[in-house]
Design a protein around this motif. Sequence first.
Motif, PDB file in Angstrom:
ATOM      1  N   LEU A   7       0.727  -1.417   0.173  1.00 10.54           N
ATOM      2  CA  LEU A   7      -0.173  -0.098   0.013  1.00 10.54           C
ATOM      3  C   LEU A   7       0.787   1.499   0.185  1.00 10.54           C
ATOM      4  O   LEU A   7       0.870   2.157  -1.009  1.00 10.54           O
ATOM      5  N   LEU A  64      -9.500  -0.636   6.100  1.00 13.81           N
ATOM      6  CA  LEU A  64      -9.532  -0.671   5.365  1.00 13.81           C
ATOM      7  C   LEU A  64      -8.547  -2.486   5.359  1.00 13.81           C
ATOM      8  O   LEU A  64      -8.603  -3.519   4.259  1.00 13.81           O
ATOM      9  N   ARG A  98     -10.116  -0.460  -1.595  1.00 15.16           N
ATOM     10  CA  ARG A  98     -10.102  -1.919  -1.538  1.00 15.16           C
ATOM     11  C   ARG A  98     -10.884  -2.412  -1.732  1.00 15.16           C
ATOM     12  O   ARG A  98     -12.377  -2.279  -2.257  1.00 15.16           O
ATOM     13  N   ASP A 100     -12.337  -5.929  -2.422  1.00 16.67           N
ATOM     14  CA  ASP A 100     -12.337  -7.759  -2.330  1.00 16.67           C
ATOM     15  C   ASP A 100     -13.556  -8.666  -3.223  1.00 16.67           C
ATOM     16  O   ASP A 100     -14.431  -8.219  -4.045  1.00 16.67           O
ATOM     17  N   VAL A 174      -7.704 -10.080  -3.285  1.00 19.87           N
ATOM     18  CA  VAL A 174      -7.936  -9.211  -2.582  1.00 19.87           C
ATOM     19  C   VAL A 174      -6.179  -8.213  -3.358  1.00 19.87           C
ATOM     20  O   VAL A 174      -5.591  -7.921  -4.098  1.00 19.87           O
ATOM     21  N   PHE A 176      -5.960  -3.669  -4.269  1.00 16.28           N
ATOM     22  CA  PHE A 176      -5.947  -1.847  -3.421  1.00 16.28           C
ATOM     23  C   PHE A 176      -5.706  -1.181  -4.564  1.00 16.28           C
ATOM     24  O   PHE A 176      -4.873  -1.246  -5.180  1.00 16.28           O
TER      25      PHE A 176
END
Length: 228
Positions: A7, A64, A98, A100, A174, A176
Amino acid sequence: MAIHFVLTIAIVTLAFSLAYASDPSPLQDFCIAVDDAKASVLVNGKICKDPKMVTADDFFFSGLNKPGNTSNPLRSRVTAVNVNQLPGLNTLGISLVRIDYAPYGLNPPHTHPRATEILVVVEGTLYVGFVTSNPANPNIKNKLFTKTLYSGDVFVFPEGLIHFQFNTGKTKAVAFAGLSSQNPGVITIANAVFGSNPPISSDVLTKAFQVDKNVIKYLQGQFWSDNN
């Protein structure tokens, strides 16, 4: 720890592009956004909170680390951190999401009218891509760029172009993403075209898509799910 590292890399990388962001450059250290419902005037963006009233919480967001609920028809969930969730982002030209994905979950074709997006996969496998704008030569088709991404891979979606992500694996995924706007906006193509209120004339869509009007009526009659 690994998620925090990637990140940081994504955010730092995006920070170098802020000079080219859609948002105007700030004219002061910060301009904490005031909720529109509490604003006495509306402006292009958000008005500023009194600096004497600013606290550390105005620059803070928590959550997050928590997976988004993918129990929807698209089997994906976007958790956004833009100026509406984190008022300290106002005038800074950056935001974060984020995403998912359940197995075979899709973040459907959409655009961000005010932002470039840089995405990093932290778990699972994603098939991603974007489509170019209309070529100057009408005989040339819009070009599709695609890539299969694995954990640690990064992909960029240029500002305003239609793009998507699809979980091709049998396990969750997942990702970001950083975006070069405090409020990038999102237009989900199917929702906008077939689920607008009021609806676009079926005559217009029949002509545009060159299909039978019953096909358009069927599509307009569907429930167009959102993953935000």
